[in-house]
Design an enzyme around this catalytic site. Structure first.
Site, PDB file in Angstrom:
ATOM      1  N   ASN A   9       1.072  -1.209  -0.036  1.00 18.63           N
ATOM      2  CA  ASN A   9       0.035   0.009  -0.052  1.00 18.63           C
ATOM      3  C   ASN A   9       0.922   1.284   0.130  1.00 18.63           C
ATOM      4  OD1 ASN A   9      -1.848   1.963   0.548  1.00 18.63           O
ATOM      5  ND2 ASN A   9      -2.390   1.314   2.570  1.00 18.63           N
ATOM      6  N   TRP A  10       0.933   1.819  -1.251  1.00 13.11           N
ATOM      7  CA  TRP A  10       1.852   2.993  -1.241  1.00 13.11           C
ATOM      8  C   TRP A  10       1.297   4.212  -0.600  1.00 13.11           C
ATOM      9  CZ3 TRP A  10       4.269   2.915  -7.011  1.00 13.11           C
ATOM     10  CH2 TRP A  10       4.765   2.000  -7.307  1.00 13.11           C
ATOM     11  N   LYS A  11       0.004   4.112  -0.522  1.00 14.86           N
ATOM     12  CA  LYS A  11      -0.297   5.634   0.296  1.00 14.86           C
ATOM     13  C   LYS A  11      -0.120   6.637  -0.547  1.00 14.86           C
ATOM     14  CE  LYS A  11      -0.264   2.943   4.715  1.00 14.86           C
ATOM     15  NZ  LYS A  11      -0.237   3.210   6.129  1.00 14.86           N
ATOM     16  N   HIS A 100      -9.433   0.982   4.990  1.00 11.65           N
ATOM     17  CA  HIS A 100      -8.111   1.350   5.506  1.00 11.65           C
ATOM     18  C   HIS A 100      -8.427   2.081   6.853  1.00 11.65           C
ATOM     19  CE1 HIS A 100      -4.120   2.440   6.711  1.00 11.65           C
ATOM     20  NE2 HIS A 100      -3.606   1.395   5.936  1.00 11.65           N
ATOM     21  N   GLU A 102      -6.881   4.782   7.948  1.00 11.64           N
ATOM     22  CA  GLU A 102      -6.722   5.940   7.539  1.00 11.64           C
ATOM     23  C   GLU A 102      -8.070   6.575   6.941  1.00 11.64           C
ATOM     24  OE1 GLU A 102      -3.064   5.416   5.408  1.00 11.64           O
ATOM     25  OE2 GLU A 102      -2.042   4.702   7.574  1.00 11.64           O
ATOM     26  N   GLU A 172      -5.232  -4.714  10.686  1.00 12.52           N
ATOM     27  CA  GLU A 172      -4.117  -3.918  10.937  1.00 12.52           C
ATOM     28  C   GLU A 172      -4.357  -3.169  11.979  1.00 12.52           C
ATOM     29  OE1 GLU A 172      -2.259  -2.624   6.729  1.00 12.52           O
ATOM     30  OE2 GLU A 172      -4.180  -1.345   7.251  1.00 12.52           O
ATOM     31  N   GLY A 178       2.586   2.258  10.746  1.00 12.33           N
ATOM     32  CA  GLY A 178       3.745   3.356  10.676  1.00 12.33           C
ATOM     33  C   GLY A 178       4.326   3.727  11.942  1.00 12.33           C
ATOM     34  N   SER A 218       3.588  -2.015  10.300  1.00 12.42           N
ATOM     35  CA  SER A 218       5.195  -1.885  10.541  1.00 12.42           C
ATOM     36  C   SER A 218       5.541  -3.748  10.130  1.00 12.42           C
ATOM     37  CB  SER A 218       5.538  -1.957  11.966  1.00 12.42           C
ATOM     38  OG  SER A 218       5.043  -0.432  12.220  1.00 12.42           O
ATOM     39  N   GLY A 239       2.868  -1.185   4.436  1.00 13.48           N
ATOM     40  CA  GLY A 239       2.888   0.238   4.048  1.00 13.48           C
ATOM     41  C   GLY A 239       4.350   0.810   3.695  1.00 13.48           C
ATOM     42  N   GLY A 240       5.160   1.215   4.726  1.00 18.43           N
ATOM     43  CA  GLY A 240       6.284   1.994   4.482  1.00 18.43           C
ATOM     44  C   GLY A 240       7.053   0.934   3.804  1.00 18.43           C
TER      45      GLY A 240
END
Ligand code: 13P
Length: 255
Positions: A9-11, A100, A102, A172, A178, A218, A239-240
């Site tokens: 997930n590149w966000k 998600h 977010e 998640e 993150g 993470s 994510g990251g």
């Protein structure tokens, strides 16, 4: 056997040049290093703007797929700035992340909207990756298992047996997103097993055993192997670490 999946997930990251470079690197390393016999599906979920260009970079007949990060919950019409499931399908999107944390937190997405998004994606032959997860205060109260199960009930338990078998779940924990703080493999396993049991009560053991449940929060090349070795963890939503080609591929290799 359940499908093993690693989705990146590149966000809201990467400009056009950097996004194309990242996707190209992932495709090249994937082709060089992932054996054709691998059963792990890898999904790239870049921002909407880059979907059709990245689709063209993905090789046919490889376990590399294209996903979006969201879609709107209506089919079409006067919804300025929104993107429909039909639009996504028309550029070759095969998966879409919905719900998600977010999106739930910053954009006020409700379970009712997510149920509609699930339906509209399935109607367009796109696989929803349905996200769920608890905030830290809920975990500290000790009600996290029931809380997350309720998110599933509200978002996807209206589906028929046939449709439910087309979706992917991603757990998640919000406190691990993150933050560099990962759920322990025991915490992930406990939740995944609980959710599988919850699915079994509604749809039966067979369907529950065939539902892929991914872990996100993470997840990185150092901890992926341990997380993915848990009986009920079928992969990751990353994510990251999905923003670095080498890290993403190493996570794919962690199975
Ligand atoms: P991080 O891997 O950066 O914690 O993000 C997880 C996530 O939200 C993936 O959807």
């Amino acid at each position: 056997m359940r499908q093993k999946i690693v989705a990146g997930n590149w966000k809201m990251n990467k400009n056009w040049q950097d996004a194309v470079a990242l996707a190209s690197e992932i495709v090249n390393i994937f082709q060089d290093e992932i054996p054709a016999s691998s059963h792990v599906k890898a999904i790239l979920n870049p921002p909407f703007l880059y979907l059709s260009a990245i689709k063209k970079l993905l090789p046919e007949n490889k376990n590399l797929f294209l996903g979006a990060q969201n879609c709107y919950n209506k089919a079409s019409g006067a919804f300025t700035g929104e993107i429909s499931a039909e639009m996504l399908a028309s550029v070759g999107v095969q998966y879409t992340i919905i719900g998600h944390s977010e999106r739930r937190e910053y954009f006020g997405e409700t379970s009712q909207m997510l149920a509609q998004k699930t339906d509209i994606l399935l109607a367009n032959n796109i696989t929803p990756i349905f996200c769920c997860g608890e905030a830290l205060d809920i975990r500290e109260k000790g009600t996290h298992l029931e809380y997350v199960a309720q998110q599933l009930t509200e978002g996807v338990f209206h589906l028929s047996e046939t449709d439910f078998q087309k979706i992917v779940i991603a757990y998640e924990p919000i406190w691990a997103i993150g933050t560099g703080k990962t759920a322990t493999s025991a915490q992930a396993q406990e939740m995944h097993a609980y959710l599988r049991g919850h699915i079994a009560k509604k749809y039966g053991e067979n369907i529950a055993q065939n539902t892929s449940i991914l872990y996100g929060g993470s997840c990185n090349p150092q901890n992926a192997k341990e997380l993915f070795s848990q009986t009920d963890v079928d992969g990751g939503l990353i994510g990251g670490a999905s923003l670095k080609s080498r890290d993403f591929i190493e996570i794919v290799k962690s199975f």
